[in-house]
Enzyme design. Structure first.
Site, PDB file in Angstrom:
ATOM      1  N   SER A 168       0.854  -1.181   0.000  1.00 34.18           N
ATOM      2  CA  SER A 168       0.000   0.000   0.000  1.00 34.18           C
ATOM      3  C   SER A 168       0.892   1.233   0.000  1.00 34.18           C
ATOM      4  O   SER A 168       1.868   1.301   0.755  1.00 34.18           O
ATOM      5  CB  SER A 168      -0.902   0.010   1.240  1.00 34.18           C
ATOM      6  OG  SER A 168      -1.735   1.156   1.240  1.00 34.18           O
TER       7      SER A 168
ATOM      8  N   TYR B  46      -2.206  -3.193  -3.653  1.00 34.79           N
ATOM      9  CA  TYR B  46      -2.458  -4.520  -4.232  1.00 34.79           C
ATOM     10  C   TYR B  46      -2.307  -5.542  -3.120  1.00 34.79           C
ATOM     11  O   TYR B  46      -1.331  -5.521  -2.375  1.00 34.79           O
ATOM     12  CB  TYR B  46      -1.504  -4.796  -5.401  1.00 34.79           C
ATOM     13  CG  TYR B  46      -1.774  -3.864  -6.552  1.00 34.79           C
ATOM     14  CD1 TYR B  46      -2.876  -4.065  -7.385  1.00 34.79           C
ATOM     15  CD2 TYR B  46      -0.976  -2.742  -6.775  1.00 34.79           C
ATOM     16  CE1 TYR B  46      -3.164  -3.179  -8.418  1.00 34.79           C
ATOM     17  CE2 TYR B  46      -1.257  -1.852  -7.798  1.00 34.79           C
ATOM     18  CZ  TYR B  46      -2.359  -2.083  -8.616  1.00 34.79           C
ATOM     19  OH  TYR B  46      -2.662  -1.200  -9.627  1.00 34.79           O
ATOM     20  N   ARG B  47      -3.289  -6.455  -3.008  1.00 33.75           N
ATOM     21  CA  ARG B  47      -3.327  -7.326  -1.828  1.00 33.75           C
ATOM     22  C   ARG B  47      -3.927  -8.695  -2.169  1.00 33.75           C
ATOM     23  O   ARG B  47      -4.690  -8.844  -3.127  1.00 33.75           O
ATOM     24  CB  ARG B  47      -4.162  -6.662  -0.720  1.00 33.75           C
ATOM     25  CG  ARG B  47      -5.592  -6.356  -1.161  1.00 33.75           C
ATOM     26  CD  ARG B  47      -6.310  -5.418  -0.220  1.00 33.75           C
ATOM     27  NE  ARG B  47      -7.660  -5.116  -0.706  1.00 33.75           N
ATOM     28  CZ  ARG B  47      -7.942  -4.153  -1.561  1.00 33.75           C
ATOM     29  NH1 ARG B  47      -6.978  -3.380  -2.028  1.00 33.75           N
ATOM     30  NH2 ARG B  47      -9.176  -3.949  -1.965  1.00 33.75           N
TER      31      ARG B  47
ATOM     32  N   GLY C 163      -4.231  -6.163  16.789  1.00 30.48           N
ATOM     33  CA  GLY C 163      -2.799  -6.028  16.593  1.00 30.48           C
ATOM     34  C   GLY C 163      -2.421  -5.169  15.405  1.00 30.48           C
ATOM     35  O   GLY C 163      -1.267  -5.171  14.980  1.00 30.48           O
ATOM     36  N   ALA C 164      -3.373  -4.412  14.859  1.00 28.43           N
ATOM     37  CA  ALA C 164      -3.092  -3.573  13.696  1.00 28.43           C
ATOM     38  C   ALA C 164      -2.042  -2.520  14.044  1.00 28.43           C
ATOM     39  O   ALA C 164      -1.987  -2.010  15.169  1.00 28.43           O
ATOM     40  CB  ALA C 164      -4.368  -2.910  13.209  1.00 28.43           C
ATOM     41  N   ARG C 165      -1.227  -2.183  13.041  1.00 27.60           N
ATOM     42  CA  ARG C 165      -0.183  -1.174  13.237  1.00 27.60           C
ATOM     43  C   ARG C 165      -0.747   0.179  12.805  1.00 27.60           C
ATOM     44  O   ARG C 165      -0.785   0.511  11.616  1.00 27.60           O
ATOM     45  CB  ARG C 165       1.059  -1.550  12.437  1.00 27.60           C
ATOM     46  CG  ARG C 165       2.300  -0.798  12.864  1.00 27.60           C
ATOM     47  CD  ARG C 165       3.536  -1.468  12.276  1.00 27.60           C
ATOM     48  NE  ARG C 165       4.748  -0.968  12.894  1.00 27.60           N
ATOM     49  CZ  ARG C 165       5.443   0.074  12.431  1.00 27.60           C
ATOM     50  NH1 ARG C 165       5.022   0.723  11.358  1.00 27.60           N
ATOM     51  NH2 ARG C 165       6.557   0.465  13.032  1.00 27.60           N
TER      52      ARG C 165
ATOM     53  N   HIS D  60      -2.128   7.156  -5.061  1.00 25.14           N
ATOM     54  CA  HIS D  60      -2.352   6.043  -4.136  1.00 25.14           C
ATOM     55  C   HIS D  60      -2.368   4.756  -4.943  1.00 25.14           C
ATOM     56  O   HIS D  60      -2.855   4.731  -6.077  1.00 25.14           O
ATOM     57  CB  HIS D  60      -3.694   6.220  -3.416  1.00 25.14           C
ATOM     58  CG  HIS D  60      -4.262   4.945  -2.872  1.00 25.14           C
ATOM     59  ND1 HIS D  60      -5.241   4.221  -3.534  1.00 25.14           N
ATOM     60  CD2 HIS D  60      -3.982   4.244  -1.749  1.00 25.14           C
ATOM     61  CE1 HIS D  60      -5.543   3.145  -2.831  1.00 25.14           C
ATOM     62  NE2 HIS D  60      -4.799   3.139  -1.743  1.00 25.14           N
TER      63      HIS D  60
ATOM     64  N   GLU E  52       0.220   3.286  12.998  1.00 28.77           N
ATOM     65  CA  GLU E  52       1.073   4.235  12.270  1.00 28.77           C
ATOM     66  C   GLU E  52       1.109   3.923  10.777  1.00 28.77           C
ATOM     67  O   GLU E  52       1.110   4.833   9.940  1.00 28.77           O
ATOM     68  CB  GLU E  52       2.492   4.211  12.847  1.00 28.77           C
ATOM     69  CG  GLU E  52       2.612   4.770  14.248  1.00 28.77           C
ATOM     70  CD  GLU E  52       2.237   6.252  14.326  1.00 28.77           C
ATOM     71  OE1 GLU E  52       2.535   6.995  13.376  1.00 28.77           O
ATOM     72  OE2 GLU E  52       1.638   6.646  15.332  1.00 28.77           O
ATOM     73  N   SER E  53       1.141   2.645  10.437  1.00 28.12           N
ATOM     74  CA  SER E  53       1.171   2.269   9.026  1.00 28.12           C
ATOM     75  C   SER E  53      -0.190   2.507   8.363  1.00 28.12           C
ATOM     76  O   SER E  53      -0.255   2.925   7.201  1.00 28.12           O
ATOM     77  CB  SER E  53       1.573   0.796   8.876  1.00 28.12           C
ATOM     78  OG  SER E  53       2.900   0.606   9.322  1.00 28.12           O
TER      79      SER E  53
END
Length: 343
Positions: A108, A125-126, A299-301, A122, A303-304
């Site tokens: 991302s 791809y995932r 547990g998501a980050r 922007h 800041e990212s």
């Protein structure tokens, strides 16, 4: 597929960061920040931010004001609230009432240039999997459980503050050329979806001038395609398409950046750029599914996830900028209110 996606997004991240660093060799390098997720997985955030100077010292002039090119490869348990939200957009997910294992890998990026004439971009791809709990044999062998559902998603879109038609045409043409070998229906379908997705209902306008957007792309019938539409269907075909779209990012965007980064600008244009960035923030925090899902994931980050937000933005009460259709600001707003075909 898990390993192949991980290897691809790692290489794509390296290629994109290198292209952006080569554009401004005197600027600080992107900060590489490796991280581990306690619940399972890892990531690498490559973030650009110009250093804050001491008081009385002018800031360093850099091509980029803020940017991030992040990858994450995570796994763990998906809780029922997240499954419920995802089922609304992913028809291949059955009605599951308990937590299930998941795997997600993706890249991302968001780039906010300093010059008001250089557009923000922007891309994302995932790949996502949901599986059953592994059996004892699978667990002993280090293998995941039986696959319940899988899909690819992503896209790329351009958000200018000032409209240059040749830039819009170049961006869309490059993406279309990457899509066309994978089916005649791919670009027009995903272009329309992008125009619809990146729309700000409370403003009655789009975030930018679009690109492509897709989700839930798998072997199952897709609500955006007719039964006879030419489009990738097998895992191999879809992965090949995703790689082609990802590889098109640098040639679709960097030439535009090279054309606009030295365009003279003034405080009026900077003010308009910051107002447009305010719209960017509104969409990302209120409507963007990826932001919402990220904030719900254990547990998501954070800041990212919030890396996409610009360093500076502006809101004005009843601003007059953009209301006169004869001005350059007004011409952009007209395009944002009514989607156009660029190629």
């Amino acid at each position: 597929m898990r390993q192949r996606v991980e290897e691809y997004i790692s290489k794509l991240q390296d290629d994109i960061v290198a292209a952006l660093e080569n554009l401004d060799p005197n600027a600080p390098k992107f900060k590489r920040d490796s991280w581990l997720r306690a619940q399972g997985g890892r990531g690498l955030s490559c973030v650009f931010a110009a250093p804050v100077p001491p008081p009385g010292v002018a800031p360093q002039e850099t091509v980029l004001e803020k940017g991030g090119v992040n990858i994450s490869v995570v796994h763990g348990m998906l809780p029922p609230p997240a499954i419920k939200q995802m089922r609304a957009d992913h028809s291949s997910i059955p009605d599951i009432q308990s937590s299930v294992p998941f795997f997600a890998a993706g890249i991302s990026l968001v780039i906010h240039p300093r010059n008001p004439h250089a557009p923000t971009v922007h891309a994302n791809y995932r790949y996502f999997e949901i599986t059953e709990q592994p059996t004892e044999e699978e667990q002993a062998a280090g293998k995941p459980g039986k696959l319940i559902a899988w899909w690819f998603g992503g896209g790329s879109d351009l958000t200018p503050s000032y409209l240059y038609e040749e830039d819009a045409q170049h961006f869309h043409r490059t993406i279309k050329n990457a899509c066309d070998p994978h089916g005649a229906a791919v670009y027009p379908t995903f272009k329309k979806w992008c125009d619809e997705y990146f729309f700000i209902p409370h403003r009655g306008e789009a975030r930018g001038i679009g690109g492509i957007f897709f989700d839930d792309l798998c072997e199952e019938p897709h609500k955006r395609f007719g039964a006879d539409d030419a489009r990738p269907k097998t895992p191999e075909e879809i992965f090949a398409f995703v790689k082609a779209a990802g590889d098109a990012f640098v040639p679709s965007y960097v030439p535009i950046l090279e054309r606009r980064i030295r365009t003279p600008s003034d405080e009026h244009e900077r003010r308009w750029q910051l107002l447009r960035r305010g719209r960017y923030v509104e969409f990302n925090l209120v409507y963007d599914r990826g932001t919402k899902f990220g904030l719900m994931t254990p547990g998501a980050r954070i800041e990212s996830i919030l890396m996409s937000l610009p360093e500076t933005a502006r809101w004005e009460y009843m601003s007059e900028l953009g209301t006169d259709p004869e001005t350059r600001e007004g011409k952009l707003v007209e395009v944002l209110k009514t989607a156009r075909e660029w190629v």
